[in-house]
Design a protein around this motif. Structure first.
Motif, PDB file in Angstrom:
ATOM      1  N   GLY A 161       3.042   6.826  -6.872  1.00 44.83           N
ATOM      2  CA  GLY A 161       2.058   7.510  -7.732  1.00 44.83           C
ATOM      3  C   GLY A 161       2.084   9.250  -7.532  1.00 44.83           C
ATOM      4  N   THR A 210       2.535   1.616  -3.473  1.00 44.09           N
ATOM      5  CA  THR A 210       1.382   2.262  -4.511  1.00 44.09           C
ATOM      6  C   THR A 210       1.248   3.766  -4.226  1.00 44.09           C
ATOM      7  OG1 THR A 210       0.613   0.232  -4.375  1.00 44.09           O
ATOM      8  CG2 THR A 210      -1.037   1.843  -5.217  1.00 44.09           C
ATOM      9  N   LEU A 211       1.038   4.206  -2.978  1.00 45.46           N
ATOM     10  CA  LEU A 211       0.691   5.593  -2.641  1.00 45.46           C
ATOM     11  C   LEU A 211       2.011   6.580  -3.069  1.00 45.46           C
ATOM     12  CD1 LEU A 211      -1.214   5.342   0.662  1.00 45.46           C
ATOM     13  CD2 LEU A 211      -2.117   6.052  -1.378  1.00 45.46           C
ATOM     14  N   LEU A 212       3.248   5.726  -2.565  1.00 43.27           N
ATOM     15  CA  LEU A 212       4.239   7.064  -2.918  1.00 43.27           C
ATOM     16  C   LEU A 212       4.740   6.776  -4.182  1.00 43.27           C
ATOM     17  CD1 LEU A 212       6.033   6.246   0.687  1.00 43.27           C
ATOM     18  CD2 LEU A 212       4.658   8.261  -0.137  1.00 43.27           C
ATOM     19  N   LEU A 238       0.953  -1.187  -0.088  1.00 44.69           N
ATOM     20  CA  LEU A 238       0.095  -0.028   0.186  1.00 44.69           C
ATOM     21  C   LEU A 238       1.018   1.254   0.153  1.00 44.69           C
ATOM     22  CD1 LEU A 238      -2.758   1.323   0.294  1.00 44.69           C
ATOM     23  CD2 LEU A 238      -2.461   0.972   2.601  1.00 44.69           C
ATOM     24  N   LEU A 239       1.994   1.318   1.038  1.00 44.03           N
ATOM     25  CA  LEU A 239       2.975   2.481   0.983  1.00 44.03           C
ATOM     26  C   LEU A 239       3.627   2.619  -0.484  1.00 44.03           C
ATOM     27  CD1 LEU A 239       4.647   2.349   4.336  1.00 44.03           C
ATOM     28  CD2 LEU A 239       2.949   3.967   3.463  1.00 44.03           C
ATOM     29  N   PHE A 253       0.136  11.127  -5.611  1.00 46.07           N
ATOM     30  CA  PHE A 253       0.221  11.547  -4.425  1.00 46.07           C
ATOM     31  C   PHE A 253       1.837  11.410  -3.672  1.00 46.07           C
ATOM     32  CE2 PHE A 253       0.049  10.072   0.399  1.00 46.07           C
ATOM     33  CZ  PHE A 253      -0.628  11.113   0.667  1.00 46.07           C
ATOM     34  N   GLY A 254       2.239  10.481  -3.960  1.00 50.97           N
ATOM     35  CA  GLY A 254       3.647  10.537  -3.450  1.00 50.97           C
ATOM     36  C   GLY A 254       4.550  11.608  -3.952  1.00 50.97           C
TER      37      GLY A 254
END
Length: 57
Positions: A36, A32-34, A29-30, A38-39
């Protein structure tokens, strides 16, 4: 001679397996977030904030 205690050796193994699976899921999850958009935004804001605190930016 009877044994009154239950053998609980497998419980520890199951707890490690659940903890490992949860850790791997959280890491995914981290990642994927970071990686993209958002990251990118998060890192840009953090960089600008630190530069502002230092009086550089």
């Amino acid at each position: 001679m009877t044994q009154d205690r239950h053998d609980e050796r497998g419980i520890t193994t199951a707890e490690y397996a659940v903890g490992t699976a949860a850790g791997a899921g959280f890491a995914g999850l981290l990642y994927t977030l970071l990686t993209g958009k958002f990251g990118d935004q998060l890192l840009e804001r953090l960089f600008k904030h630190v530069m502002g605190l230092l009086g550089i930016g």
